[in-house]
Design a protein around this motif. Structure first.
Motif, PDB file in Angstrom:
ATOM      1  N   ILE A 176      45.705  51.688  37.421  1.00 26.07           N
ATOM      2  CA  ILE A 176      45.621  50.506  38.297  1.00 26.07           C
ATOM      3  C   ILE A 176      47.031  49.982  38.591  1.00 26.07           C
TER       4      ILE A 176
ATOM      5  N   THR B  94      34.821  40.678  32.152  1.00 30.76           N
ATOM      6  CA  THR B  94      35.656  40.103  33.201  1.00 30.76           C
ATOM      7  C   THR B  94      36.833  41.037  33.538  1.00 30.76           C
ATOM      8  N   GLY B  95      37.233  41.012  34.802  1.00 33.44           N
ATOM      9  CA  GLY B  95      38.442  41.725  35.229  1.00 33.44           C
ATOM     10  C   GLY B  95      38.367  43.235  35.195  1.00 33.44           C
ATOM     11  N   VAL B  96      37.171  43.779  35.416  1.00 33.07           N
ATOM     12  CA  VAL B  96      37.056  45.250  35.356  1.00 33.07           C
ATOM     13  C   VAL B  96      36.721  45.876  36.713  1.00 33.07           C
ATOM     14  N   GLY B  97      36.650  45.050  37.772  1.00 36.01           N
ATOM     15  CA  GLY B  97      36.499  45.620  39.109  1.00 36.01           C
ATOM     16  C   GLY B  97      35.187  45.313  39.814  1.00 36.01           C
ATOM     17  N   LYS B  98      34.385  44.384  39.297  1.00 39.99           N
ATOM     18  CA  LYS B  98      33.091  44.098  39.948  1.00 39.99           C
ATOM     19  C   LYS B  98      33.327  43.496  41.344  1.00 39.99           C
ATOM     20  N   THR B  99      34.100  42.419  41.376  1.00 43.70           N
ATOM     21  CA  THR B  99      34.365  41.780  42.666  1.00 43.70           C
ATOM     22  C   THR B  99      35.178  42.707  43.563  1.00 43.70           C
ATOM     23  N   GLU B 100      36.107  43.421  42.941  1.00 42.56           N
ATOM     24  CA  GLU B 100      36.961  44.323  43.719  1.00 42.56           C
ATOM     25  C   GLU B 100      36.116  45.393  44.421  1.00 42.56           C
TER      26      GLU B 100
ATOM     27  N   ARG C 136      40.107  53.088  45.033  1.00 49.33           N
ATOM     28  CA  ARG C 136      40.509  51.683  44.935  1.00 49.33           C
ATOM     29  C   ARG C 136      39.940  50.982  43.707  1.00 49.33           C
TER      30      ARG C 136
ATOM     31  N   ASN D  39      28.506  38.325  33.890  1.00 51.38           N
ATOM     32  CA  ASN D  39      29.256  38.654  32.672  1.00 51.38           C
ATOM     33  C   ASN D  39      28.353  38.627  31.441  1.00 51.38           C
TER      34      ASN D  39
ATOM     35  N   ALA E  19      41.996  43.842  33.991  1.00 51.12           N
ATOM     36  CA  ALA E  19      43.197  44.054  34.822  1.00 51.12           C
ATOM     37  C   ALA E  19      43.518  42.833  35.670  1.00 51.12           C
ATOM     38  N   ARG E  20      42.848  41.733  35.366  1.00 48.36           N
ATOM     39  CA  ARG E  20      43.014  40.530  36.179  1.00 48.36           C
ATOM     40  C   ARG E  20      44.480  40.114  36.313  1.00 48.36           C
TER      41      ARG E  20
ATOM     42  N   ARG F 253      47.991  42.249  38.792  1.00 51.72           N
ATOM     43  CA  ARG F 253      48.580  41.993  40.106  1.00 51.72           C
ATOM     44  C   ARG F 253      49.707  40.965  39.983  1.00 51.72           C
TER      45      ARG F 253
ATOM     46  N   LEU G  81      39.061  51.850  40.054  1.00 52.20           N
ATOM     47  CA  LEU G  81      39.314  52.988  39.172  1.00 52.20           C
ATOM     48  C   LEU G  81      38.478  52.906  37.900  1.00 52.20           C
TER      49      LEU G  81
HETATM   50  N1  LIG Z   1      38.527  49.082  37.969  1.00 54.22           N
HETATM   51  C1  LIG Z   1      39.525  48.527  38.681  1.00 54.22           C
HETATM   52  N2  LIG Z   1      40.205  49.244  39.593  1.00 54.22           N
HETATM   53  C2  LIG Z   1      41.200  48.683  40.312  1.00 54.22           C
HETATM   54  N3  LIG Z   1      41.606  47.403  40.171  1.00 54.22           N
HETATM   55  C3  LIG Z   1      40.973  46.645  39.270  1.00 54.22           C
HETATM   56  C4  LIG Z   1      39.903  47.160  38.485  1.00 54.22           C
HETATM   57  N4  LIG Z   1      39.466  46.187  37.682  1.00 54.22           N
HETATM   58  C5  LIG Z   1      40.200  45.122  37.942  1.00 54.22           C
HETATM   59  N5  LIG Z   1      41.116  45.373  38.894  1.00 54.22           N
HETATM   60  C6  LIG Z   1      42.133  44.431  39.371  1.00 54.22           C
HETATM   61  O1  LIG Z   1      41.898  43.185  38.702  1.00 54.22           O
HETATM   62  C7  LIG Z   1      41.577  42.165  39.636  1.00 54.22           C
HETATM   63  C8  LIG Z   1      40.391  41.366  39.109  1.00 54.22           C
HETATM   64  O2  LIG Z   1      39.237  42.199  39.098  1.00 54.22           O
HETATM   65  P1  LIG Z   1      37.812  41.709  39.615  1.00 54.22           P
HETATM   66  O3  LIG Z   1      37.966  40.461  40.443  1.00 54.22           O
HETATM   67  O4  LIG Z   1      37.115  42.826  40.262  1.00 54.22           O
HETATM   68  O5  LIG Z   1      37.157  41.319  38.239  1.00 54.22           O
HETATM   69  P2  LIG Z   1      35.608  41.116  37.916  1.00 54.22           P
HETATM   70  O6  LIG Z   1      35.130  42.319  37.191  1.00 54.22           O
HETATM   71  O7  LIG Z   1      34.868  40.725  39.155  1.00 54.22           O
HETATM   72  O8  LIG Z   1      35.696  39.904  36.885  1.00 54.22           O
HETATM   73  P3  LIG Z   1      34.849  38.535  36.839  1.00 54.22           P
HETATM   74  O9  LIG Z   1      33.545  38.893  36.224  1.00 54.22           O
HETATM   75  O10 LIG Z   1      35.650  37.646  35.968  1.00 54.22           O
HETATM   76  O11 LIG Z   1      34.723  38.023  38.246  1.00 54.22           O
HETATM   77  C9  LIG Z   1      41.268  42.872  40.943  1.00 54.22           C
HETATM   78  O12 LIG Z   1      41.655  42.098  42.040  1.00 54.22           O
HETATM   79  C10 LIG Z   1      42.084  44.150  40.853  1.00 54.22           C
HETATM   80  O13 LIG Z   1      43.402  43.883  41.276  1.00 54.22           O
END
Ligand SMILES: Nc1ncnc2c1ncn2[C@@H]1O[C@H](COP(=O)(O)OP(=O)(O)OP(=O)(O)O)[C@@H](O)[C@H]1O
Length: 411
Positions: free
Chosen positions: A289, A98-104, A60, A215, A329-330, A333, A62
């Motif tokens: 993704i 940002t947007g690399v999967g930390k929260t995910e 999930r 970040n 990847a933000r 979706r 990646l």
């Molecule tokens: N490595 C990944 N694998 C799968 N999906 C990803 C990945 N990175 C990002 N995504 C997709 O992008 C969306 C945003 O990612 P996420 O919220 O994890 O960003 P983040 O790293 O927490 O950024 P921020 O620091 O801005 O909060 C996720 O909901 C998911 O759909």
């Protein structure tokens, strides 16, 4: 405590790590991706299987294997009861752009250890940047409105968990918090407790996995990405492969470590059990993704008797339009929603305006960057014949309107 219970449990109980809630991604009937190329894995009798947890998280989130490994390590330690009972089960700092999967990743941990990806207590530290809001961290002091009710940013049951499942807390963008919040947080990380300002109640984090995201250093990474030496390294990377990529990853890690040390006090960093560094996504990962998002859409539609076949051109187009090296990847979706799901939904409604009969749609990307949705004959031969409007490449009359509505809903 969760880890004590896990040592005692016999494997039949519902919420062991690796067990799956029916609504969780990856559950047999849930919205998750498949169990991977090895086929469905069998639950291990007796409970927790680290390999299985790792595989599910990697399917999930990646391209972030080291971060997944750090999380699995933390769950293993907690499940074995090897953690200090006077502190949280783990304090993990997740750093990266940002947007690399930390929260995910944290969401997927919640899906695995609790009832679903949203079953966690998320605290947006950005909203606690100013002193007057910072009070909501520990609640109102005695004599102020709300002090008796002990209102805080924390949902006690999600934080404290129960004997069978741990709490999960996510402090998002931790560097944005006001210094008074960071001081209170220090106590949480150190003692696993937060004494509320009313002086009467305490929230325990000793049964919780505490995640902090940051970040810090990302701006510097972006600057380096654009720097000429980096472009040259990338060109070289295309030729010399993994070595250059490894050097770049190491350079990134050094930048992030220096940024953390420059911002946080040593006493804060000393309370972090492990720092997981997330790397920037590359185009190949963005395509994976995109493929994952298509798979999730395919599974949702299949529950409505809609079969969707999308070829590689669809994945490539979605990745190209939804992936941005700066925002990660933000946007993917949303792109899947507007560029793929909307025309597919139009086609479904055209093919079977009111019925529920099976529909088979094939999608490919046109040279003009638009999706081509073509109905195929289903085994009972209905779909193709009933879709006079759904000719290849033809836009639905209300396509723009549908997109606008989708965008508005998204926003
Ligand atoms: N490595 C990944 N694998 C799968 N999906 C990803 C990945 N990175 C990002 N995504 C997709 O992008 C969306 C945003 O990612 P996420 O919220 O994890 O960003 P983040 O790293 O927490 O950024 P921020 O620091 O801005 O909060 C996720 O909901 C998911 O759909």
């Amino acid at each position: 405590m969760y880890h004590d219970q896990n040592r005692r449990r016999n494997g039949d109980e519902p919420a062991a790590p690796g067990d799956v809630h029916p609504d969780a991604p990856g559950a047999p009937d849930g919205t998750g991706a498949s169990d991977g190329p090895g086929g469905p894995e069998q639950p291990t009798p007796g409970g927790f299987d680290p390999e299985r947890l790792s595989g599910r998280l990697r399917s999930r989130v990646l391209g972030q294997e080291p971060a997944v490994a750090a999380v699995v390590r933390a769950v293993v330690l907690a499940t074995a009861g090897a953690t200090d009972p006077q502190r949280p089960l783990a304090n993990l700092l997740l750093v990266g752009p940002t947007g690399v999967g930390k929260t995910e990743l944290v969401r997927q941990v919640a899906a695995e250890l609790r009832s679903g990806p949203d079953d966690l207590c998320r605290v947006d530290m950005n909203s606690l940047a100013q002193e007057h809001y910072a009070a909501s961290f520990t609640g109102a002091p005695p004599g102020y409105a709300g002090s008796k009710e002990a209102f805080t940013v924390f949902d006690r049951t999600t934080v404290e968990g129960d004997p069978y499942r741990p709490g999960i807390v996510l402090f998002d963008e931790v560097e944005k918090a006001h210094p008074t919040v960071l001081r209170a947080l220090l106590h949480v990380l150190d003692n696993g407790t937060l004494r509320l300002a009313n002086g009467q109640q305490t929230i325990s984090f000793r049964n919780s996995f505490v995640f902090l995201t940051s970040n810090l250093g990302s701006a510097e990474l972006a600057r380096r990405r654009d720097a000429r030496w980096r472009r040259a390294a990338d060109r070289l990377g295309a030729r010399s492969g993994a070595l250059t990529a490894r050097l770049a990853a190491k350079g990134n890690k050094d930048v992030l470590t220096a940024a953390l040390r420059g911002f946080f006090d040593t006493e804060f960093l000393n309370r972090i059990d492990e720092t997981a560094v997330f790397t920037e996504l590359d185009t190949a990962t963005a395509e994976r993704i995109a493929a994952l998002e298509i798979e999730l859409l395919r599974q949702r539609l299949s529950r409505r008797s809609v079969r969707l076949d999308a070829d590689a051109s669809v994945t490539a187009l979605l990745a190209e339009r939804g992936f941005d090296p700066v925002y990660g990847a933000r946007g993917l979706r949303r792109t899947v929603r507007t560029v793929l799901a909307a025309p597919v939904a139009d086609a479904v409604l055209r093919v079977r305006p009111s019925g529920g009969e099976p529909v088979h749609l094939r999608v490919r990307a046109g040279a003009d960057g638009e999706m081509r949705v073509t109905p195929q004959d289903t085994p009972d031969g209905t779909a193709g014949r009933e879709a006079p409007d759904a000719t290849e490449g033809r836009e639905a009359p209300d396509r723009e309107g549908a997109r606008d509505r989708a965008e508005a809903t998204d926003a």
